[in-house]
Design an enzyme around this catalytic site. Sequence first.
Site, PDB file in Angstrom:
ATOM      1  N   TRP A 194      -2.142  11.381   0.821  1.00  0.00           N
ATOM      2  CA  TRP A 194      -2.159  10.365   2.010  1.00  0.00           C
ATOM      3  C   TRP A 194      -3.379  11.050   2.807  1.00  0.00           C
ATOM      4  O   TRP A 194      -3.208  12.262   3.059  1.00  0.00           O
ATOM      5  CB  TRP A 194      -1.032  10.397   2.586  1.00  0.00           C
ATOM      6  CG  TRP A 194      -0.973   9.316   3.939  1.00  0.00           C
ATOM      7  CD1 TRP A 194      -1.625   8.045   3.886  1.00  0.00           C
ATOM      8  CD2 TRP A 194      -0.496   9.491   5.137  1.00  0.00           C
ATOM      9  NE1 TRP A 194      -1.557   7.523   5.092  1.00  0.00           N
ATOM     10  CE2 TRP A 194      -0.629   8.554   5.977  1.00  0.00           C
ATOM     11  CE3 TRP A 194       0.361  10.721   5.634  1.00  0.00           C
ATOM     12  CZ2 TRP A 194      -0.203   8.475   7.133  1.00  0.00           C
ATOM     13  CZ3 TRP A 194       0.789  10.598   7.199  1.00  0.00           C
ATOM     14  CH2 TRP A 194       0.294   9.410   7.784  1.00  0.00           C
ATOM     15  N   ASP A 275       7.900  14.636   2.044  1.00  0.00           N
ATOM     16  CA  ASP A 275       7.589  13.405   2.957  1.00  0.00           C
ATOM     17  C   ASP A 275       8.451  12.203   1.952  1.00  0.00           C
ATOM     18  O   ASP A 275       7.725  11.872   1.002  1.00  0.00           O
ATOM     19  CB  ASP A 275       5.979  13.095   2.738  1.00  0.00           C
ATOM     20  CG  ASP A 275       5.380  12.113   3.717  1.00  0.00           C
ATOM     21  OD1 ASP A 275       4.408  12.021   3.962  1.00  0.00           O
ATOM     22  OD2 ASP A 275       6.402  11.198   4.173  1.00  0.00           O
ATOM     23  N   LYS A 311       8.074   1.301   5.889  1.00  0.00           N
ATOM     24  CA  LYS A 311       8.272   0.312   4.927  1.00  0.00           C
ATOM     25  C   LYS A 311       9.627  -0.380   4.231  1.00  0.00           C
ATOM     26  O   LYS A 311       9.787  -1.381   4.287  1.00  0.00           O
ATOM     27  CB  LYS A 311       7.771   0.972   3.467  1.00  0.00           C
ATOM     28  CG  LYS A 311       6.139   1.196   3.574  1.00  0.00           C
ATOM     29  CD  LYS A 311       5.671   2.277   4.224  1.00  0.00           C
ATOM     30  CE  LYS A 311       4.319   2.632   4.136  1.00  0.00           C
ATOM     31  NZ  LYS A 311       3.894   4.126   5.306  1.00  0.00           N
TER      32      LYS A 311
END
Lengths: 466, 407
Positions: A194, A275, A311
């Site tokens: 990311w 993560d 999300k």
Amino acid sequence: MASAMISLASATPSASLSVQETLMGKTRLASGCVSTLFNKEKGKPSIKKKSFGQISMTVAVNVSRFEGIVMAPPDPILGVSEAFRADIDVKKLNLGVGAYRNEELQPYVLDVVKKAENLMLERGENKEYLSIEGLAAFNKATAELLFGADNPVIEQQRVATVQGLSGTGSLRLAAALIERYFPGAKVLISSPTWGNHKNIFNDARVPWSEYRYYDPKTVGLDFEGMISDIKAAPEGSFVLLHGCAHNRTGIDPTPEQWEKIADIIQEKNHIPFFDVAYQGFASGSLDADASSVRLFAARGMELLVAQSYSKNLGLYAERIGAINVVCSSADAAARVKSQLKRIARPMYSNPPVHGARIVANVVGDPALFDEWKAEMEMMAGRIKNVRQKLFDSLSAKDKSGKDWSFILKQIGMFSFTGLNKTQSDNMTNKWHVYMTKDGRISLAGLSLAKCEYLADAIMDSFHNVS
Amino acid sequence: MDSSSVFANIVRAPEDSILGVTVAYNKDSSPDKLNLGVGAYRTEEGKPLVLKVVRRAEQMLVNDNSRVKEYLPIVGLADFNKLSAKLIFGADSPAIQENRVTTVQCLSGTGSLRVGAEFLARHYHQLTIYIPNPTWGNHTKIFGLAGLSVKAYRYYDPATRGLDFQGLLEDLGAAPSGSIVLLHACAHNPTGVDPTIEQWEQIRQLMRSKGLLPFFDSAYQGFASGNLDADAGSVRMFVADGGECLAAQSYAKNMGLYGERVGALSIVCKTADVASRVESQLKLVIRPMYSNPPIHGASIVATILKDRDMYNEWTVELKAMADRIISMRQQLFDALSARGTPGDWSHIIKQIGMFTFTGLNSKQVAFMTKEYHIYMTSDGRISMAGLSSRTVPHLTEAIHAAVTRVG
């Protein structure tokens, strides 16, 4: 003019570069001090120098102290959405930022979230400050969701959990902890990862290096490279791992590969740093998506896990997440938690209450929790369907024999298409398909109805553009 | 024994000194306990308050099915930013009309100060900030961690329990040109001592003549006097002279949005071009810290500020809170006078805002906590917002005992 520049510069007390300036490669010339010489607005110099070298009021009033500041480049990920909004073509498709869209390509607020918010309003809860570590009910629920309520690490109180500002904020707290208590320790991040990971560690002043991850030849995992690079790193490094649904590639290790990754990390006394931004969103199952984290915890390893509810509960803008630190003892966990609080206090004092209450309500109520699981399966299911349709469309159209099955093997919101920058530009310029330049598309932004169109665009970009 | 832990060398941090007061209060089982620690407003019944207009705004937001929870831009909710700038600088501020102000949504006052400080540490040429002595306990940590070197300027005079104006002018006068200066816009925390308008004007002239950069902390706009415009007077005075400044705004107290973490950082620049470049750099500070700010509180604020009726409702509720605090000041002063407690207690009614700097020392404070279950910070600061007519007598007794029995 040159001599005036030098003497004015020396009149300024603080002449040394800050550490951050050094890190970012800035030079003295970018500072406001020297640039006060340039009065761009009035077109005439208005420098008055007193005999002992002080800048006079006239200069201070006429010229900005920030004149030398350059325009920063737009964020590469968020900038894609901005460009999309500016495009007036009806065929345009936004496969940039990773926010879930329904089949109508509209943003989606989960039903359980609306129910929770109504419940909260009915109860008339107050808006007092949370404690620095956040909402206790949220912290309990989030750790249990991640590790399983009956996990020994929870029963033994070995997890320090602090509510953070979604994934980014939680990663930042952990990075600050690493900088303070593990000086010089490196974080190993996947190549690619990311885009914001390196910014977080840079700003926290934590050194990082990359381990091989994506293999363009197979459009899959470069497992040997990954193991080799983790092995080569100095002992006691932090290894940043994506718990599931790797962002940017969608490529996850298999369970067997996870075991081997854990082996090498243990061997080198590295510290795993997960993560977890997609728990439940990748496969549709909360437990399955947490299996990598639980595998490491089961080995008795100490580890860090950053969580996000952006999300999986669609709470993007509420900024709700957590940093969890699994320690070898309850005492260590208590100490670590106290130090995480010390980092949060001068950053934002205490975290926002709204998103935390929503999560606590949804996870804490069995009916709402079941409903959530169903909605999550629906979202993950839609993405799987879209992957299938895209694969079918490409396979039907492409007579070259190219293997598009990586689309089905990859998991989660994103797919690394294998398109290069020029080809990605073609996707945008010719086909009005917005994506990041590294070839990443967000399947959450794709509908079944648009799969054919996208397949045409990908085919054209892949075969006709180099 | 923990030798196998990689965290073995991490020691336990002490509780935050201000928030730790509430932690200690919660542990106390005495029915007489009184929490005068953290600055959160309480009603006459001692309960937290959610403003009616806030509830109304929240209901509207939750009922609106067209609302989504998509990421805000890095700089936050645009409406909120514009309205916040107007609130503090005035709707007709030339700086706003000339697009010379960049305003970014941040996490309440703390977040706004931190983002501003990080920005200055990267882009400003003078990395020293002068903060008043005393100041809010978190200021030093915020600026220090951002990379600024922190110095103090004289502010509170214990002898008068008022402003050490001469000391302030001397210390700011001696500061290196270009230094950053933290100014409490109104209702100084912890002392409640504010400069007069005339004193503000002198401070402004001195600062501009030395090129000192003002960084306002505005956490009590509307809460100090009950009037939003009056409480922004100091900030507007500096903006009116065409110079640059920073301002951190918080809606924690004046809208009672404490836990929602709503605030804004504004930077007033010389030109619109500079402001837009500054904004782009602020985004680079924010993105690796938390990506983008939380939507809920900012939406409540924007809903209220943009609606004429709701805005007026807010000003009425705000004034009621401010008036209750002013009334508590009077009641406490009257009670101490009636009790005959030794000393001059007029500072209680002269000081402004949520807090009173009582002048009690840490031994007296400890005594009050132990014997009377009064919780306050050890510097003698009490939150008037935590007092009620019912509890004034108890506090009066405690102060009287502390002053007469403890040195």
